[in-house]
Design a protein around this motif. Structure first.
Motif, PDB file in Angstrom:
ATOM      1  N   TYR A  76     -58.039 -83.897 -12.474  1.00  0.00           N
ATOM      2  CA  TYR A  76     -58.719 -83.092 -13.481  1.00  0.00           C
ATOM      3  C   TYR A  76     -60.224 -83.341 -13.426  1.00  0.00           C
ATOM      4  N   VAL A  77     -60.987 -82.297 -13.720  1.00  0.00           N
ATOM      5  CA  VAL A  77     -62.425 -82.432 -13.843  1.00  0.00           C
ATOM      6  C   VAL A  77     -62.853 -81.754 -15.138  1.00  0.00           C
ATOM      7  N   TYR A  78     -63.771 -82.386 -15.831  1.00  0.00           N
ATOM      8  CA  TYR A  78     -64.234 -81.885 -17.127  1.00  0.00           C
ATOM      9  C   TYR A  78     -65.717 -81.508 -17.004  1.00  0.00           C
ATOM     10  N   LEU A  79     -65.966 -80.210 -16.904  1.00  0.00           N
ATOM     11  CA  LEU A  79     -67.341 -79.722 -16.842  1.00  0.00           C
ATOM     12  C   LEU A  79     -67.891 -79.618 -18.265  1.00  0.00           C
ATOM     13  N   THR A  80     -69.091 -80.147 -18.477  1.00  0.00           N
ATOM     14  CA  THR A  80     -69.705 -80.072 -19.807  1.00  0.00           C
ATOM     15  C   THR A  80     -71.109 -79.498 -19.684  1.00  0.00           C
ATOM     16  N   PHE A  81     -71.497 -78.720 -20.693  1.00  0.00           N
ATOM     17  CA  PHE A  81     -72.803 -78.063 -20.694  1.00  0.00           C
ATOM     18  C   PHE A  81     -73.524 -78.394 -22.004  1.00  0.00           C
ATOM     19  N   ASP A  82     -74.732 -78.937 -21.883  1.00  0.00           N
ATOM     20  CA  ASP A  82     -75.533 -79.335 -23.041  1.00  0.00           C
ATOM     21  C   ASP A  82     -76.675 -78.357 -23.304  1.00  0.00           C
ATOM     22  N   THR A 115     -65.387 -87.859 -32.388  1.00  0.00           N
ATOM     23  CA  THR A 115     -65.348 -88.650 -31.161  1.00  0.00           C
ATOM     24  C   THR A 115     -66.528 -88.243 -30.294  1.00  0.00           C
ATOM     25  N   TYR A 116     -67.226 -89.225 -29.748  1.00  0.00           N
ATOM     26  CA  TYR A 116     -68.371 -88.885 -28.893  1.00  0.00           C
ATOM     27  C   TYR A 116     -68.023 -89.077 -27.419  1.00  0.00           C
ATOM     28  N   PHE A 117     -68.630 -88.235 -26.579  1.00  0.00           N
ATOM     29  CA  PHE A 117     -68.454 -88.284 -25.130  1.00  0.00           C
ATOM     30  C   PHE A 117     -69.805 -88.411 -24.452  1.00  0.00           C
ATOM     31  N   ASP A 118     -69.899 -89.357 -23.530  1.00  0.00           N
ATOM     32  CA  ASP A 118     -71.028 -89.402 -22.603  1.00  0.00           C
ATOM     33  C   ASP A 118     -70.573 -88.724 -21.304  1.00  0.00           C
ATOM     34  N   TRP A 119     -70.961 -89.230 -20.150  1.00  0.00           N
ATOM     35  CA  TRP A 119     -70.584 -88.606 -18.874  1.00  0.00           C
ATOM     36  C   TRP A 119     -70.566 -89.677 -17.790  1.00  0.00           C
ATOM     37  N   ASN A 120     -69.888 -89.404 -16.695  1.00  0.00           N
ATOM     38  CA  ASN A 120     -69.903 -90.341 -15.563  1.00  0.00           C
ATOM     39  C   ASN A 120     -70.327 -89.681 -14.249  1.00  0.00           C
ATOM     40  N   ASN A 157     -65.946 -90.261  -6.946  1.00  0.00           N
ATOM     41  CA  ASN A 157     -66.103 -91.697  -7.160  1.00  0.00           C
ATOM     42  C   ASN A 157     -65.486 -92.182  -8.474  1.00  0.00           C
ATOM     43  N   VAL A 158     -65.019 -91.270  -9.299  1.00  0.00           N
ATOM     44  CA  VAL A 158     -64.432 -91.647 -10.591  1.00  0.00           C
ATOM     45  C   VAL A 158     -63.065 -90.987 -10.743  1.00  0.00           C
ATOM     46  N   ASP A 159     -62.213 -91.632 -11.512  1.00  0.00           N
ATOM     47  CA  ASP A 159     -60.857 -91.105 -11.684  1.00  0.00           C
ATOM     48  C   ASP A 159     -60.834 -89.852 -12.555  1.00  0.00           C
ATOM     49  N   THR A 160     -61.640 -89.871 -13.611  1.00  0.00           N
ATOM     50  CA  THR A 160     -61.670 -88.731 -14.530  1.00  0.00           C
ATOM     51  C   THR A 160     -63.117 -88.269 -14.673  1.00  0.00           C
ATOM     52  N   PRO A 161     -63.585 -87.420 -13.776  1.00  0.00           N
ATOM     53  CA  PRO A 161     -64.994 -87.018 -13.817  1.00  0.00           C
ATOM     54  C   PRO A 161     -65.331 -86.132 -15.019  1.00  0.00           C
ATOM     55  N   VAL A 162     -66.331 -86.584 -15.768  1.00  0.00           N
ATOM     56  CA  VAL A 162     -66.912 -85.788 -16.855  1.00  0.00           C
ATOM     57  C   VAL A 162     -68.324 -85.457 -16.396  1.00  0.00           C
ATOM     58  N   VAL A 163     -68.555 -84.198 -16.064  1.00  0.00           N
ATOM     59  CA  VAL A 163     -69.783 -83.776 -15.378  1.00  0.00           C
ATOM     60  C   VAL A 163     -70.797 -83.237 -16.389  1.00  0.00           C
ATOM     61  N   LEU A 164     -72.008 -83.785 -16.331  1.00  0.00           N
ATOM     62  CA  LEU A 164     -73.083 -83.339 -17.211  1.00  0.00           C
ATOM     63  C   LEU A 164     -73.901 -82.241 -16.545  1.00  0.00           C
ATOM     64  N   MET A 165     -73.961 -81.066 -17.227  1.00  0.00           N
ATOM     65  CA  MET A 165     -74.846 -79.977 -16.822  1.00  0.00           C
ATOM     66  C   MET A 165     -75.505 -79.407 -18.075  1.00  0.00           C
ATOM     67  N   HIS A 166     -76.361 -78.428 -17.893  1.00  0.00           N
ATOM     68  CA  HIS A 166     -77.056 -77.816 -19.029  1.00  0.00           C
ATOM     69  C   HIS A 166     -77.040 -76.295 -18.892  1.00  0.00           C
ATOM     70  N   ASP A 167     -76.814 -75.617 -20.025  1.00  0.00           N
ATOM     71  CA  ASP A 167     -76.894 -74.158 -20.027  1.00  0.00           C
ATOM     72  C   ASP A 167     -77.972 -73.676 -20.995  1.00  0.00           C
ATOM     73  N   GLY A 168     -78.958 -74.564 -21.268  1.00  0.00           N
ATOM     74  CA  GLY A 168     -80.069 -74.194 -22.134  1.00  0.00           C
ATOM     75  C   GLY A 168     -81.062 -73.293 -21.430  1.00  0.00           C
ATOM     76  N   LYS A 169     -82.050 -72.865 -22.160  1.00  0.00           N
ATOM     77  CA  LYS A 169     -83.069 -71.963 -21.628  1.00  0.00           C
ATOM     78  C   LYS A 169     -83.780 -72.599 -20.445  1.00  0.00           C
ATOM     79  N   GLY A 170     -83.987 -71.833 -19.390  1.00  0.00           N
ATOM     80  CA  GLY A 170     -84.743 -72.300 -18.241  1.00  0.00           C
ATOM     81  C   GLY A 170     -83.928 -73.012 -17.178  1.00  0.00           C
ATOM     82  N   LYS A 171     -82.602 -73.084 -17.354  1.00  0.00           N
ATOM     83  CA  LYS A 171     -81.766 -73.802 -16.388  1.00  0.00           C
ATOM     84  C   LYS A 171     -81.168 -72.852 -15.355  1.00  0.00           C
TER      85      LYS A 171
END
Length: 327
Positions: free
Chosen positions: A128-134, A249-254, A279-293
């Motif tokens: 599984y991969v967890y894509l996240t957008f800030d 619950t809070y989530f960071d990223w790896n 490189n990680v078992d459960t990847p939580v990926v940090l991306m951004h969908d804010g203005k200018g990205k």
């Protein structure tokens, strides 16, 4: 002889008159000097009052400068703690990458001279991969949603409050398309929200109310601006304890795409994700969908294709997922 007493009397009278005149002149001079000294003393008193006001103003400015310096020192310390955390994670990932033999050699599944030397398995474990957008929503968000739909991918959007009707509509689209809507603050102002627990709660109440009023959805996940180790440790831990008490619950990223910097190119983003997700078992990926990205949007098709072709299933974060946390 009769005139002598008269002359003497006249001389005495003139001498007395001259003495009075001299004393009068002296008195007048002294009086003028006294008034001059009095005026000078008054002026000195005014100057002293002005210097006191300047000294008080300078003292206040010094206190304000010291307070600003303390804030910057706390911020730098938070960033150093964050870098230290990431370094520890990288070392941990390297340690978990494979067991070394006595000669220092290690192998991976892609480079294994003994491919048949594995215990029998009932089947391959699903990845599984967890894509996240800030920092969204923005006008990029609908385009991100369309790309995710093409791969049947679900993701998580950590949103920042926007006073914009279009952005409010994007919130509804996120929910309607089956993604997770989560909180990322109202202001995204580090200095404001990390001043105290009350400052943080006041800020997050605003974004929570905005999301709920626009969508009827009650988020339970949140992400700290800059990560959970941003800000001072004492304030950070008090925020975590109180938010968890309230059911959040809070989530960071790896895995980081690196797109927090506007200098990061599309190629950098693709490489940062595709090179590190394994490189990680459960990847939580940090991306951004804010203005200018725009670079992130341009990188997303290739990232999705790579992850899909490498057997990953795209999922959105929820309360059942073990959280990735720096603290």
């Amino acid at each position: 002889m009769k005139k002598l007493p008269f002359i003497l009397s006249l001389a005495c009278a003139l001498a007395l008159l001259g003495g009075c005149i001299f004393l009068g002149v002296q008195y007048y001079g002294l009086n003028e000097r006294f008034h001059g000294l009095e005026t000078e003393a008054f002026k000195l008193q005014e100057d002293n009052s002005g210097l006191s006001e300047q000294l008080e103003s300078s003292s206040q400015k010094l206190e304000e400068s010291n307070a600003q310096l303390k804030e910057k020192e706390d911020y730098i310390k938070g960033q150093n703690d964050y870098i230290s955390e990431l370094s520890q994670q990288v070392q941990s990932f390297a340690d978990e990458d494979g067991e070394e033999d006595e000669t220092g050699a290690s192998y991976s599944e892609d480079d294994d001279p003994y491919p048949g030397l594995y215990a029998d398995k009932d089947g391959e474990e699903e990845k599984y991969v967890y894509l996240t957008f800030d920092d969204g929503p923005s006008d990029l968000t609908p385009k991100v949603l369309d790309l995710l739909d093409q791969y049947g991918a679900k993701a998580t959007f950590f949103v920042v409050k926007k006073n914009n009707e279009d952005c409010a509509e994007y919130l509804s689209q996120i929910v309607e398309r089956g993604h997770t809507l989560a909180l990322h603050s109202a202001s995204h102002d580090y200095h404001r929200i990390y001043q105290s627990l009350d400052a943080f709660l006041s800020d997050y109440e605003q974004v929570y109310d905005w999301v709920y009023e626009e969508t009827g959805y009650s988020p339970s996940l949140f992400r700290f601006p800059g990560g959970s180790n941003n800000g001072s440790s004492s304030v950070g831990y008090s925020i975590i304890a109180e938010m968890e008490r309230r059911g959040f619950t809070y989530f960071d990223w790896n895995v980081s795409s690196g797109d927090g910097s506007n200098l990061t190119t599309t190629e950098n983003i693709i490489d940062n994700i595709c090179s590190n997700v394994g490189n990680v078992d459960t990847p939580v990926v940090l991306m951004h969908d804010g203005k200018g990205k725009a670079a992130t949007l341009a990188a997303l098709p290739e990232v999705l294709e790579y992850l899909d072709s490498n057997g990953y299933t795209f999922r959105a974060l929820d309360d059942s997922v073990e959280p990735v946390q720096f603290r």
